[in-house]
Design an enzyme around this catalytic site. Structure first.
Site, PDB file in Angstrom:
ATOM      1  N   HIS A  84      29.612 -32.648   9.463  1.00  0.00           N
ATOM      2  CA  HIS A  84      28.598 -31.954   8.678  1.00  0.00           C
ATOM      3  C   HIS A  84      27.914 -33.474   8.168  1.00  0.00           C
ATOM      4  O   HIS A  84      28.421 -34.572   7.663  1.00  0.00           O
ATOM      5  CB  HIS A  84      28.832 -31.222   7.404  1.00  0.00           C
ATOM      6  CG  HIS A  84      27.632 -30.717   6.664  1.00  0.00           C
ATOM      7  ND1 HIS A  84      26.899 -29.760   7.331  1.00  0.00           N
ATOM      8  CD2 HIS A  84      27.051 -31.090   5.715  1.00  0.00           C
ATOM      9  CE1 HIS A  84      25.914 -29.678   6.368  1.00  0.00           C
ATOM     10  NE2 HIS A  84      25.851 -30.372   5.535  1.00  0.00           N
ATOM     11  N   ASP A 163      26.237 -17.264   0.651  1.00  0.00           N
ATOM     12  CA  ASP A 163      25.562 -18.810   0.659  1.00  0.00           C
ATOM     13  C   ASP A 163      24.118 -18.561   1.234  1.00  0.00           C
ATOM     14  O   ASP A 163      23.073 -19.155   0.707  1.00  0.00           O
ATOM     15  CB  ASP A 163      26.277 -19.699   1.813  1.00  0.00           C
ATOM     16  CG  ASP A 163      25.375 -21.113   1.936  1.00  0.00           C
ATOM     17  OD1 ASP A 163      25.139 -21.632   0.642  1.00  0.00           O
ATOM     18  OD2 ASP A 163      24.901 -21.207   2.891  1.00  0.00           O
ATOM     19  N   ARG A 170      18.036 -20.846  -4.425  1.00  0.00           N
ATOM     20  CA  ARG A 170      17.873 -22.250  -5.116  1.00  0.00           C
ATOM     21  C   ARG A 170      16.650 -22.916  -4.638  1.00  0.00           C
ATOM     22  O   ARG A 170      16.117 -23.653  -5.399  1.00  0.00           O
ATOM     23  CB  ARG A 170      19.259 -22.891  -4.267  1.00  0.00           C
ATOM     24  CG  ARG A 170      20.524 -22.936  -5.012  1.00  0.00           C
ATOM     25  CD  ARG A 170      21.780 -23.257  -4.162  1.00  0.00           C
ATOM     26  NE  ARG A 170      21.629 -24.501  -3.973  1.00  0.00           N
ATOM     27  CZ  ARG A 170      22.282 -25.317  -2.883  1.00  0.00           C
ATOM     28  NH1 ARG A 170      22.777 -24.758  -2.044  1.00  0.00           N
ATOM     29  NH2 ARG A 170      22.204 -26.592  -2.745  1.00  0.00           N
ATOM     30  N   SER A 185      28.063 -24.565  -1.051  1.00  0.00           N
ATOM     31  CA  SER A 185      27.147 -24.187  -0.095  1.00  0.00           C
ATOM     32  C   SER A 185      27.884 -24.813   1.482  1.00  0.00           C
ATOM     33  O   SER A 185      28.306 -24.072   2.470  1.00  0.00           O
ATOM     34  CB  SER A 185      25.782 -24.794  -0.202  1.00  0.00           C
ATOM     35  OG  SER A 185      25.145 -24.475   1.144  1.00  0.00           O
ATOM     36  N   LYS A 189      30.907 -22.741   4.254  1.00  0.00           N
ATOM     37  CA  LYS A 189      30.612 -22.589   5.723  1.00  0.00           C
ATOM     38  C   LYS A 189      31.761 -23.309   6.613  1.00  0.00           C
ATOM     39  O   LYS A 189      32.143 -22.741   7.544  1.00  0.00           O
ATOM     40  CB  LYS A 189      29.227 -23.116   6.082  1.00  0.00           C
ATOM     41  CG  LYS A 189      28.118 -22.256   5.551  1.00  0.00           C
ATOM     42  CD  LYS A 189      26.553 -22.646   5.877  1.00  0.00           C
ATOM     43  CE  LYS A 189      26.330 -23.702   5.106  1.00  0.00           C
ATOM     44  NZ  LYS A 189      24.985 -23.381   4.299  1.00  0.00           N
TER      45      LYS A 189
HETATM   46  N1  IUR Z   1      23.033 -28.008   3.795  1.00  0.00           N
HETATM   47  C1  IUR Z   1      23.738 -27.144   3.161  1.00  0.00           C
HETATM   48  O1  IUR Z   1      24.359 -26.221   4.120  1.00  0.00           O
HETATM   49  N2  IUR Z   1      23.678 -26.538   2.052  1.00  0.00           N
HETATM   50  C2  IUR Z   1      23.203 -27.373   0.900  1.00  0.00           C
HETATM   51  O2  IUR Z   1      23.199 -27.080   0.032  1.00  0.00           O
HETATM   52  C3  IUR Z   1      22.632 -28.462   1.438  1.00  0.00           C
HETATM   53  C4  IUR Z   1      22.426 -28.910   2.961  1.00  0.00           C
HETATM   54  I1  IUR Z   1      21.578 -29.632   0.163  1.00  0.00           I
END
Ligand code: IUR
Length: 447
Positions: A84, A163, A170, A185, A189
């Site tokens: 990621h 999320d 947010r 967040s 995932k």
């Molecule tokens: N990508 C995500 O999946 N969540 C986040 O809070 C952010 C980037 I910043």
């Protein structure tokens, strides 16, 4: 049971929420029994007062469990990996890394995002390939991993619904940049993908979410701790994000550059990121005895063409016609008969003699987004053909009038103000002394 106003007050006053209290909050978010203003108030309280490590771990676990958690066949134990990135400009690492890892024997259920702010999104890039379908069910993902080894898809409806709701709130309450909320967040995932190993590319610099290395390192440490707590082998790389990764920015152009890289003709900085991140994952899965061997295996998979074969198979498994993939993957790449080319191109000239000491990635990204390359335009529609190619390298000596940027745009033409802004992205110094800085700064492994 504590009421929602009590929970909000507790966090507002700086208290640490218990496991039960966090569970209640996330359950009410998921089943939408909480009022929107209460969600906003709690998010702001978390933004202001922060959370201790235990709270963040609980928050992440609860967000992950708000929906489906994927499961994989037993024979894939120790093979399922992902990476990621916190977002960059020209960041096409996923398009090269996912197939390279698959070529090395990993299973890569890469769940990616769309562009956010000035940063580009992997899904938007892939959608510039006609037919590429990023919407795949869990069963389809499993089938693609079985037959190909990697897929790049969007989040399914069933995955981490909490999320999705929290992220939208947010965005409208100015609470995106809160470390506990970012960790909750991102890691929730990845946890729902039931990964064996995860590598995070945490970027710092002018074109990154975090501008300085210290705050990026703090976030990286937090993400590594929370990922490890969820049972994933988790590592992070800190990488510099001031300029552009590679030479192309913009969806179709980045796909072309990724294909060139998969044909062994990629830029050095992109290859460095791909091999560094992949090398760590191969080491964590014990497919390589150390990071260097891991890097070498990834490098060989890209240079030797095995990764290109996986990318071609992945495109076909995700809906692209064979005739199209053959055109894209042939040695001389018949790109323009497949990928949309912009109606207009324009070259910008350097305004003085000297050495290129900087190209500001943030400025390029902001103007390209205004021209339609990203989601920040009012209409929210992406024009996949809009983008830019960098024609010079940092440290290169240039002469006044030499072209440094090729802009790909659609009508209306960029305004004089936008062109002048773009010209400001290039810094040329007469007696410039460009010092090459390492792109990958540091690797954080779990304690
Ligand atoms: N990508 C995500 O999946 N969540 C986040 O809070 C952010 C980037 I910043």
């Amino acid at each position: 049971m504590t009421s929602m106003p009590d929970l909000i007050r507790k966090k507002r006053d700086g208290g640490a929420l218990s496991e039960e209290e966090i569970r209640t909050f996330i359950r009410c978010v998921t089943d939408r029994t909480i009022e929107e203003c209460q969600t906003g108030a709690m998010l702001m309280a978390i933004w202001q007062k922060g959370m201790v490590q235990e709270e963040i771990k609980t928050l992440t676990r609860e967000i992950m469990s708000s929906g489906e958690v994927m499961s994989w066949p037993e024979e894939w134990a120790g093979l399922v990996v992902d990476k990621h990135s916190t977002g960059g400009v020209g960041d096409k690492v996923s398009l090269v890394l996912a197939p390279a890892l698959a070529a090395c024997g990993c299973k890569v259920p890469m769940i990616s995002g769309r562009g956010l702010g000035h940063t580009g999104g992997t899904l938007d890039k892939l959608e510039s390939i006609p037919g590429f379908n990023v919407r795949q069910s869990t069963a389809q993902i499993q089938e693609i991993l079985r037959s190909v080894g990697c897929c790049i898809v969007g989040q399914t409806e069933l995955l981490v619904p909490a999320d999705r709701i929290l992220y939208a709130r947010r965005d409208v309450t100015s609470t995106v940049d809160s470390p506990p909320l970012i960790a909750g967040s991102i890691i929730s995932k990845k946890g729902a993908e039931s990964l064996y190993a995860l590598v995070l590319d945490v970027k710092f610099g002018r074109a990154a979410l975090y501008k300085d290395m210290d705050s990026a390192r703090e976030l990286a440490q937090l993400l590594v701790g929370v990922g490890t707590d969820l049972g994933m082998r988790t590592a992070a790389v800190l990488s510099r994000m001031d300029t552009v990764i590679g030479r192309c920015v913009g969806n179709s152009l980045e796909v072309m550059e990724s294909l060139e890289t998969l044909k062994g003709k990629g830029p050095a900085d992109l290859m460095e990121l791909v091999t560094a991140l992949g090398g760590i994952l191969l080491q964590m899965t014990d497919m390589a005895s150390n990071e260097l061997e891991g890097r070498r295996k990834i490098f060989d998979a890209v240079i030797g063409g095995a990764a290109l074969g996986k990318f071609q198979a992945m495109m076909e498994a995700q809906g692209v016609a064979k005739e199209t993939t053959l055109k894209l993957c042939s040695a001389h790449g018949d790109y323009h008969s497949v990928l949309k080319r912009s109606q207009h191109q324009m070259e910008l000239e350097t305004l003085s003699d000297g050495v290129v000491v900087d190209v500001c990635g943030l400025t390029l990204a902001e103007i390209l987004n205004k021209l339609g390359a990203g989601r920040s335009r009012a209409e929210g529609l992406i024009n996949h053909s809009v983008g830019a190619e960098l024609l010079v390298s940092l440290g290169q000596r240039v002469r006044k009038g030499e072209f440094w940027l090729r802009l790909h745009y659609e009508a209306p033409a960029p305004s004089a103000e936008q062109i002048s802004h773009l010209q400001g992205a290039l810094v040329v110094e007469e007696r410039g002394n460009y010092v090459v800085e390492d792109l990958v700064i540091n690797v954080l492994l779990p304690k």
